[in-house]
Write a protein that holds these residues in place. Sequence first.
Motif, PDB file in Angstrom:
ATOM      1  N   ARG A  93       4.801   7.186  -0.820  1.00 56.11           N
ATOM      2  CA  ARG A  93       4.057   8.300  -1.411  1.00 56.11           C
ATOM      3  C   ARG A  93       2.572   8.107  -1.122  1.00 56.11           C
ATOM      4  NH1 ARG A  93       8.071   7.456  -5.342  1.00 56.11           N
ATOM      5  NH2 ARG A  93       9.128   9.356  -6.072  1.00 56.11           N
ATOM      6  N   THR A  94       1.822   9.192  -1.255  1.00 49.78           N
ATOM      7  CA  THR A  94       0.367   9.089  -1.189  1.00 49.78           C
ATOM      8  C   THR A  94      -0.167   8.791  -2.588  1.00 49.78           C
ATOM      9  OG1 THR A  94       0.069  11.441  -1.635  1.00 49.78           O
ATOM     10  CG2 THR A  94       0.266  10.781   0.685  1.00 49.78           C
ATOM     11  N   ILE A 102      -1.268   5.408   7.309  1.00 48.65           N
ATOM     12  CA  ILE A 102      -0.575   4.122   7.226  1.00 48.65           C
ATOM     13  C   ILE A 102      -0.320   3.506   8.612  1.00 48.65           C
ATOM     14  CG2 ILE A 102       1.732   5.207   7.126  1.00 48.65           C
ATOM     15  CD1 ILE A 102       0.554   1.922   5.401  1.00 48.65           C
ATOM     16  N   TYR A 103      -0.158   4.330   9.625  1.00 47.70           N
ATOM     17  CA  TYR A 103       0.089   3.828  10.984  1.00 47.70           C
ATOM     18  C   TYR A 103      -1.115   2.997  11.453  1.00 47.70           C
ATOM     19  CZ  TYR A 103       2.317   4.120  15.629  1.00 47.70           C
ATOM     20  OH  TYR A 103       2.950   3.845  16.824  1.00 47.70           O
ATOM     21  N   THR A 155       0.825  -1.195   0.000  1.00 45.47           N
ATOM     22  CA  THR A 155       0.000   0.000   0.000  1.00 45.47           C
ATOM     23  C   THR A 155       0.863   1.250   0.000  1.00 45.47           C
ATOM     24  OG1 THR A 155      -1.912   1.048   1.067  1.00 45.47           O
ATOM     25  CG2 THR A 155      -0.253   0.081   2.533  1.00 45.47           C
ATOM     26  N   ARG A 156       0.221   2.395   0.236  1.00 42.64           N
ATOM     27  CA  ARG A 156       0.901   3.697   0.268  1.00 42.64           C
ATOM     28  C   ARG A 156       0.688   4.366   1.624  1.00 42.64           C
ATOM     29  NH1 ARG A 156       1.737   6.792  -5.057  1.00 42.64           N
ATOM     30  NH2 ARG A 156       2.329   5.093  -6.450  1.00 42.64           N
ATOM     31  N   LEU A 157       1.237   5.561   1.773  1.00 43.13           N
ATOM     32  CA  LEU A 157       1.148   6.275   3.047  1.00 43.13           C
ATOM     33  C   LEU A 157      -0.274   6.709   3.368  1.00 43.13           C
ATOM     34  CD1 LEU A 157       4.270   8.636   2.730  1.00 43.13           C
ATOM     35  CD2 LEU A 157       4.153   6.368   3.814  1.00 43.13           C
ATOM     36  N   GLY A 158      -1.072   6.927   2.322  1.00 44.60           N
ATOM     37  CA  GLY A 158      -2.440   7.400   2.488  1.00 44.60           C
ATOM     38  C   GLY A 158      -2.953   7.892   1.149  1.00 44.60           C
ATOM     39  N   TRP A 159      -4.167   8.441   1.163  1.00 43.53           N
ATOM     40  CA  TRP A 159      -4.745   8.941  -0.087  1.00 43.53           C
ATOM     41  C   TRP A 159      -4.115  10.255  -0.522  1.00 43.53           C
ATOM     42  CZ3 TRP A 159      -7.476   7.133  -3.991  1.00 43.53           C
ATOM     43  CH2 TRP A 159      -8.097   8.025  -4.867  1.00 43.53           C
ATOM     44  N   ASP A 160      -3.930  11.171   0.431  1.00 46.12           N
ATOM     45  CA  ASP A 160      -3.292  12.458   0.131  1.00 46.12           C
ATOM     46  C   ASP A 160      -2.595  12.960   1.393  1.00 46.12           C
ATOM     47  OD1 ASP A 160      -5.268  13.563   1.813  1.00 46.12           O
ATOM     48  OD2 ASP A 160      -6.567  14.061   0.121  1.00 46.12           O
ATOM     49  N   ASP A 161      -2.058  14.178   1.325  1.00 48.90           N
ATOM     50  CA  ASP A 161      -1.294  14.716   2.456  1.00 48.90           C
ATOM     51  C   ASP A 161      -2.130  14.870   3.723  1.00 48.90           C
ATOM     52  OD1 ASP A 161       1.071  14.775   1.121  1.00 48.90           O
ATOM     53  OD2 ASP A 161       0.945  16.886   0.528  1.00 48.90           O
TER      54      ASP A 161
END
Length: 333
Positions: A175-176, A155-156, A144-150
């Motif tokens: 990256r998001t 992710i935690y 997966t990624r860190l999240g959808w956007d900033d």
Amino acid sequence: MSVKIGNNIDLGAFPLLLAPMEDVSDPPFRYVCKQNGVDMMYTEFISSEGLIRHAAKSKQKLDIFEYERPIGIQIFGSDIKSMEEATEIATLAKPDLIDINYGCPVKNVACRGAGASLLQDIDKMVAMTNAVVNATHLPVTVKTRLGWDDHTKNIYEVAERLQDIGIQALSIHGRTRSQMYKGSADWSLIKKVKKNPRIHIPIFGNGDVDSVEKAAAWRLEYEVDGIMIGRASIGYPWIFREIKHFFETGTYLDGPTIKERVDVCKTHFVKSIEWKGEKTGIFEMRRHYANYFKGIPNFKEYRMKLVSLDKVPDINEVLDEIAFQFADVTTDV
């Protein structure tokens, strides 16, 4: 200490993984990466809907070979029931694990509720993952990624909740979704996940590792259990052996000679034809030539020949000519 996924997959002290890449990480490409020391690989991502409808392209992506092990089949989808059924089908292909794609950012995946889209609905992601875990006896992992956007770097939470329902490893692209592949990967959140005292599954970092120096520095700085490499391996499978050599000896391995580049390109070509048939094998190999011979001066004429020819002997003749004409050329990639 070896890194283990489940009870049976031992990846050694610090594994290097080949990222699943659509239209790239097929069996011919995986073959040349395996020859250069990659520790674990994945299929291209496979549509759950395609699998349950027996689509030819999706079924073909299930092809795996004994020499590729350990290998995971990666699936994606937006419907929980379809993902459950696809998991059962993928399990019959006898991979070593099933991987779920929650990271693909491209529009025709993410905007249809699959891939990175699930980062907007963690409850659904958890329910889908739970269904997959319960549909197979194999270890299940996630990319997966860190999240959808900033504003939603979750992710935690994702790592904790997915571990709690039974995933056996997590690969995180730094990256998001909104970043796509732009900007720089941020590994600081990957480190935060790894350092979470609740997390006990392997955490693999992914994004922007394109050199021995980065791999060595980020291994120490971010304390991940292993590194997943994608785009930097396209046309340069030697990156795996170069990083491993440095980890083992502290010295740099010389880059591939032109002859080695040609030889590996030819191997990839042969495997492509064996797996896809002559016509498709020749056509789909065309996307790789520029990468195999990147950095060679005045190469355009040869590249144009390679992407226009449609007979195996003619292509091999051009490859032999490249080996001869550029024998004394050294390249920095």
